[in-house]
Design an enzyme around this catalytic site. Structure first.
Site, PDB file in Angstrom:
ATOM      1  N   CYS A  24      43.433  52.717  71.618  1.00 42.18           N
ATOM      2  CA  CYS A  24      44.697  53.256  71.279  1.00 42.18           C
ATOM      3  C   CYS A  24      45.295  53.888  72.522  1.00 42.18           C
ATOM      4  CB  CYS A  24      45.154  53.884  70.002  1.00 42.18           C
ATOM      5  SG  CYS A  24      46.562  53.693  69.388  1.00 42.18           S
TER       6      CYS A  24
ATOM      7  N   HIS B 260      42.175  51.105  65.750  1.00 47.75           N
ATOM      8  CA  HIS B 260      41.510  52.346  65.451  1.00 47.75           C
ATOM      9  C   HIS B 260      40.298  51.671  64.152  1.00 47.75           C
ATOM     10  CE1 HIS B 260      43.857  55.146  66.866  1.00 47.75           C
ATOM     11  NE2 HIS B 260      44.736  54.670  66.717  1.00 47.75           N
TER      12      HIS B 260
END
Length: 497
Positions: free
Chosen positions: A339, A437
């Site tokens: 991310c 994630h």
């Protein structure tokens, strides 16, 4: 025994922050499931950087997602209708029913004007949940005795009043001052709210519990409320934590004889649970650091997610960590970004719309041939994918504000593939980034990451993450059940006491 009637909602509220309310609530979600009920968690307002994404692409606090998993049900934003994600010392992104509504500073958020609308939304979320599940396991926030915030409180006793919930006051004896914190928390309530507190639960006890028998009686005499349990401290049951305070207990240095994996400590680090499964792999020694000497000892460096990519990237460049990561990669260390960490690994991060703040652009680490533009729109979705070169199905989720694109003429290989789109970037076997994630909750992803270093570690092993988590929920439930008067808890919830 098959449940025969609805139970009153129960709220686990705290004498302060970090007393263990989330874990206790998780335990009771599993206990009620084991006893034949259909429980669901609820926290009206949560403040956390560690979030999760529902199947329909909406965001909620990680703790409620964990509690829902313990209850054996899919997570839903009604379980946490209001989420605050801090982006600075006094500013948070406000997420309502899973979608961001903008950033607000604390003074603006806690003003009385407009509070009724937020109150209505969290009440409607609770009503929808209570119509579908029995019982609702509610969690308070912080301390129940913050007098200056009482008129704008959406989550503690005002929410308990609306739900007609029985309140169990949770106190952390490990931090000391348990008598004062319990007595003060009870006595600072109004008479009506004091009557709503039906039990006191002492959490994180260390040592010989028989030595506190008199202490429990003293608390009962002082407050006029029974102590329903004294739960011992544990460090051998693993439940995903939401608050980054848990990072204080993590290892900080490398270790001989294992694959050393360093997670870079960022000021605005988020979703640190991305690394929990990897940390339990017997081949791995995982530690958190921003010490440049320790980074040089790592076989693998992980750049985690962050709530403020540009601010953390600026700090990494100032404190020498960025240069240390670049040198380590040049010397053979694997670097992986997730991310915000993925965004940092590119050539440049741009923020022309000032989504994060005043910094409009910064050069990245230059390890991946991509650039990132931060956007006002947030991407939130669950994903099913396969690692490049591997047929095993994997699961994860995305939560990010930004688009990352390859540079013109760059030959980019995706890190993951799916039926709908490719994700991430792979630049050689030891340099990679992804927006997913939870990618390292999958055996295929862990094997891909560790493969260049398996000769350094023990024999190849497999790790069933889903089975492990279920075992931990059962162990937590058994631990709490042993030390709590469950007959009294059920009597309270049946309104018999």
């Amino acid at each position: 025994m098959k449940p025969t009637s609805p139970l009153r909602p129960i709220m686990f509220a705290g004498t302060g922050s970090d007393v263990g309310k989330s874990v206790i609530s998780t335990a009771f979600c599993r206990i009620f499931l084991q006893d034949g009920y259909r429980p669901a968690p609820f926290k009206a307002q949560n403040m956390a950087l560690n979030s999760f994404v529902t199947a329909d692409g909406l965001e909620l606090g990680r703790a409620q997602a964990v509690q829902a998993e313990a209850a054996g049900i899919p997570c839903h934003t009604d379980m946490n209708p209001l989420l605050l994600k801090p982006s600075g010392d006094c500013t948070s992104q406000v997420v309502l029913h899973g979608r961001p509504t903008g950033n607000q500073n604390a003074r603006s958020y806690f003003r009385k004007e407009g509070r009724a609308e937020l109150e209505r939304e969290v009440h409607l979320a609770f009503d929808r949940l209570a119509a579908r599940y029995n019982p609702v396991v509610m969690e308070g926030a912080g301390s129940i005795s913050e007098l200056n915030l009482r008129q704008v409180d959406l989550v503690n006793l005002p929410m308990a009043r609306y739900a007609d919930a029985a309140v169990i006051l949770v106190a952390d004896i490990d931090r000391g001052g348990v008598f004062a914190s319990v007595y003060g928390s009870v006595m600072l309530q109004s008479e009506e709210d004091r009557r709503r507190i039906k039990g006191i639960l002492i959490n994180k006890f260390r040592g010989d519990m028989s030595l506190f028998a008199d202490g429990a009686k003293m608390i009962e005499e002082l407050c006029g409320i029974p102590v329903v349990g004294i739960v011992p401290y544990f460090n051998d049951i693993y439940i995903d934590e939401e608050d980054s305070v848990v990072l204080r207990t993590k290892k900080r240095e490398s270790e001989e004889g294992k694959i050393n994996v360093a997670v870079v400590l960022l000021r605005h680090l988020s979703n640190f649970t991305d690394f929990d499964t990897l940390e339990r792999d017997p081949r791995v020694h995982l530690f958190y650091t921003n010490n440049t000497d320790e980074l040089r000892k790592a076989d693998i460096i992980l750049l985690p997610g962050t709530k403020n990519t540009l601010s953390d990237l600026s700090e990494l460049r100032r404190n020498g960590v960025a240069q240390a990561i670049i040198r380590a990669h040049r010397d053979g260390t694997t670097v992986m970004g997730i991310c915000g960490g993925y965004q940092m690994m590119g050539r440049e991060v741009c923020d022309p719309d000032h989504v994060e703040g005043d910094i409009e652009r910064l050069p990245g680490l230059g390890l991946l041939p991509v650039t990132t533009r931060l956007t006002k729109e947030k991407t939130t979705r669950q994903v099913v994918f396969r690692m490049t070169g591997d047929d095993r199905q994997c699961h994860g989720y995305e939560v990010h504000m930004g688009e990352t694109t390859p540079e013109p003429q760059a030959k980019v290989e995706p890190l993951t593939r799916s039926e709908t789109e490719d994700n991430g970037c792979l630049a050689g076997r030891r340099c990679m980034g992804t927006y997913i994630h939870g990618i390292l909750d999958n055996a295929a992803a862990i094997d891909f990451l560790l493969e260049p270093f398996v000769d350094k570690a023990a024999a190849r092993t497999t790790f069933d993450h889903a089975a492990f988590k279920n075992e931990q929920y059962d162990r937590l439930a058994a631990h709490v059940r042993r030390h709590v008067d469950m007959e009294r808890i059920y009597a309270i919830m049946r309104r018999e006491v």
